[in-house]
Design a protein around this motif. Sequence first.
Motif, PDB file in Angstrom:
ATOM      1  N   ARG A  55       0.837  -1.207   0.000  1.00 20.81           N
ATOM      2  CA  ARG A  55       0.000   0.000   0.000  1.00 20.81           C
ATOM      3  C   ARG A  55       0.869   1.252   0.000  1.00 20.81           C
ATOM      4  O   ARG A  55       0.547   2.242  -0.648  1.00 20.81           O
ATOM      5  CB  ARG A  55      -0.942   0.032   1.219  1.00 20.81           C
ATOM      6  CG  ARG A  55      -1.848  -1.165   1.399  1.00 20.81           C
ATOM      7  CD  ARG A  55      -2.747  -1.426   0.192  1.00 20.81           C
ATOM      8  NE  ARG A  55      -3.337  -2.746   0.248  1.00 20.81           N
ATOM      9  CZ  ARG A  55      -2.905  -3.815  -0.414  1.00 20.81           C
ATOM     10  NH1 ARG A  55      -1.870  -3.730  -1.197  1.00 20.81           N
ATOM     11  NH2 ARG A  55      -3.507  -4.972  -0.328  1.00 20.81           N
ATOM     12  N   ASP A  56       1.999   1.224   0.742  1.00 21.33           N
ATOM     13  CA  ASP A  56       2.917   2.365   0.758  1.00 21.33           C
ATOM     14  C   ASP A  56       3.467   2.649  -0.640  1.00 21.33           C
ATOM     15  O   ASP A  56       3.770   3.791  -0.975  1.00 21.33           O
ATOM     16  CB  ASP A  56       4.102   2.113   1.700  1.00 21.33           C
ATOM     17  CG  ASP A  56       3.690   2.019   3.161  1.00 21.33           C
ATOM     18  OD1 ASP A  56       2.612   2.545   3.511  1.00 21.33           O
ATOM     19  OD2 ASP A  56       4.454   1.413   3.945  1.00 21.33           O
ATOM     20  N   LEU A  57       3.591   1.620  -1.432  1.00 24.52           N
ATOM     21  CA  LEU A  57       4.126   1.762  -2.792  1.00 24.52           C
ATOM     22  C   LEU A  57       3.048   2.062  -3.815  1.00 24.52           C
ATOM     23  O   LEU A  57       3.323   2.151  -5.011  1.00 24.52           O
ATOM     24  CB  LEU A  57       4.872   0.477  -3.193  1.00 24.52           C
ATOM     25  CG  LEU A  57       6.105   0.133  -2.345  1.00 24.52           C
ATOM     26  CD1 LEU A  57       6.678  -1.212  -2.761  1.00 24.52           C
ATOM     27  CD2 LEU A  57       7.152   1.222  -2.474  1.00 24.52           C
ATOM     28  N   MET A  63      -2.216  -5.745  -8.334  1.00 32.42           N
ATOM     29  CA  MET A  63      -0.822  -5.443  -8.647  1.00 32.42           C
ATOM     30  C   MET A  63       0.118  -6.288  -7.787  1.00 32.42           C
ATOM     31  O   MET A  63       1.120  -6.815  -8.271  1.00 32.42           O
ATOM     32  CB  MET A  63      -0.532  -3.960  -8.431  1.00 32.42           C
ATOM     33  CG  MET A  63      -1.239  -3.035  -9.371  1.00 32.42           C
ATOM     34  SD  MET A  63      -0.963  -1.336  -8.816  1.00 32.42           S
ATOM     35  CE  MET A  63      -1.577  -0.434 -10.216  1.00 32.42           C
ATOM     36  N   GLU A  64      -0.234  -6.398  -6.518  1.00 33.88           N
ATOM     37  CA  GLU A  64       0.579  -7.207  -5.604  1.00 33.88           C
ATOM     38  C   GLU A  64       0.642  -8.649  -6.083  1.00 33.88           C
ATOM     39  O   GLU A  64       1.708  -9.271  -6.094  1.00 33.88           O
ATOM     40  CB  GLU A  64      -0.015  -7.145  -4.190  1.00 33.88           C
ATOM     41  CG  GLU A  64       0.709  -8.026  -3.194  1.00 33.88           C
ATOM     42  CD  GLU A  64       0.047  -8.028  -1.823  1.00 33.88           C
ATOM     43  OE1 GLU A  64       0.459  -8.865  -1.007  1.00 33.88           O
ATOM     44  OE2 GLU A  64      -0.869  -7.210  -1.573  1.00 33.88           O
ATOM     45  N   ALA A  65      -0.500  -9.188  -6.498  1.00 34.95           N
ATOM     46  CA  ALA A  65      -0.532 -10.574  -6.992  1.00 34.95           C
ATOM     47  C   ALA A  65       0.363 -10.736  -8.217  1.00 34.95           C
ATOM     48  O   ALA A  65       1.070 -11.753  -8.350  1.00 34.95           O
ATOM     49  CB  ALA A  65      -1.970 -10.972  -7.319  1.00 34.95           C
ATOM     50  N   VAL A  74       7.863  -7.395  -1.519  1.00 37.01           N
ATOM     51  CA  VAL A  74       7.720  -5.943  -1.436  1.00 37.01           C
ATOM     52  C   VAL A  74       9.082  -5.246  -1.412  1.00 37.01           C
ATOM     53  O   VAL A  74       9.258  -4.188  -2.032  1.00 37.01           O
ATOM     54  CB  VAL A  74       6.828  -5.534  -0.243  1.00 37.01           C
ATOM     55  CG1 VAL A  74       7.503  -5.808   1.084  1.00 37.01           C
ATOM     56  CG2 VAL A  74       6.420  -4.077  -0.342  1.00 37.01           C
ATOM     57  N   GLN A  75      10.065  -5.809  -0.731  1.00 41.52           N
ATOM     58  CA  GLN A  75      11.387  -5.185  -0.650  1.00 41.52           C
ATOM     59  C   GLN A  75      12.116  -5.231  -1.991  1.00 41.52           C
ATOM     60  O   GLN A  75      12.827  -4.303  -2.348  1.00 41.52           O
ATOM     61  CB  GLN A  75      12.234  -5.870   0.439  1.00 41.52           C
ATOM     62  CG  GLN A  75      11.726  -5.640   1.847  1.00 41.52           C
ATOM     63  CD  GLN A  75      11.673  -4.160   2.222  1.00 41.52           C
ATOM     64  OE1 GLN A  75      12.475  -3.357   1.771  1.00 41.52           O
ATOM     65  NE2 GLN A  75      10.696  -3.797   3.051  1.00 41.52           N
ATOM     66  N   GLN A  76      11.926  -6.311  -2.738  1.00 43.11           N
ATOM     67  CA  GLN A  76      12.563  -6.412  -4.052  1.00 43.11           C
ATOM     68  C   GLN A  76      11.896  -5.491  -5.070  1.00 43.11           C
ATOM     69  O   GLN A  76      12.547  -4.970  -5.966  1.00 43.11           O
ATOM     70  CB  GLN A  76      12.513  -7.854  -4.565  1.00 43.11           C
ATOM     71  CG  GLN A  76      13.357  -8.817  -3.758  1.00 43.11           C
ATOM     72  CD  GLN A  76      13.072 -10.256  -4.143  1.00 43.11           C
ATOM     73  OE1 GLN A  76      11.933 -10.619  -4.424  1.00 43.11           O
ATOM     74  NE2 GLN A  76      14.113 -11.071  -4.147  1.00 43.11           N
ATOM     75  N   ILE A  80      12.237  -0.884  -7.927  1.00 44.90           N
ATOM     76  CA  ILE A  80      11.699  -0.852  -9.287  1.00 44.90           C
ATOM     77  C   ILE A  80      10.533   0.130  -9.373  1.00 44.90           C
ATOM     78  O   ILE A  80      10.414   0.884 -10.335  1.00 44.90           O
ATOM     79  CB  ILE A  80      11.253  -2.264  -9.719  1.00 44.90           C
ATOM     80  CG1 ILE A  80      12.445  -3.221  -9.706  1.00 44.90           C
ATOM     81  CG2 ILE A  80      10.604  -2.232 -11.095  1.00 44.90           C
ATOM     82  CD1 ILE A  80      12.066  -4.684  -9.895  1.00 44.90           C
ATOM     83  N   ILE A  81       9.697   0.125  -8.352  1.00 44.12           N
ATOM     84  CA  ILE A  81       8.511   0.988  -8.351  1.00 44.12           C
ATOM     85  C   ILE A  81       8.880   2.442  -8.068  1.00 44.12           C
ATOM     86  O   ILE A  81       8.365   3.352  -8.714  1.00 44.12           O
ATOM     87  CB  ILE A  81       7.483   0.489  -7.311  1.00 44.12           C
ATOM     88  CG1 ILE A  81       6.984  -0.901  -7.714  1.00 44.12           C
ATOM     89  CG2 ILE A  81       6.331   1.474  -7.167  1.00 44.12           C
ATOM     90  CD1 ILE A  81       6.166  -1.589  -6.643  1.00 44.12           C
TER      91      ILE A  81
END
Length: 126
Positions: A55-57, A63-65, A74-76, A80-81
Amino acid sequence: MAADYVPPVQKGFGQLIDSIFLLVLVYCSLLAPLLLKAPDQAPATQAESKQVTWRDLGQNATMEAQWRKLGFDVQQAKPIITQRFDYQIEPVSLIATALVIVGYFVFVLRVSDKQYRQVIAEKFGR
């Protein structure tokens, strides 16, 4: 009566060498910007080291899926984001690219002109 014109045929080995040469040129032209890019010098801050969420990103569940299907957590995915594309035009790179394109164009024109003249000479005996 003149014999029918039979154009010269490039052998398979010549075609293979031409194809490999062009493939190497394309590969190098795509890889060069990555190799020549200066590394980021910004040190990591305290805020960057905190645990982030999808959510922070700005990512929703869909999108997460998709990120997870690609094998990213999320850290990887964070660099990129959050890293923005650099759209600055570097004059030296632009001039070098233009010179290569113009040089190749001139080369093709000269070789084509020479081959065209050879065909005319063979066909019409000049």
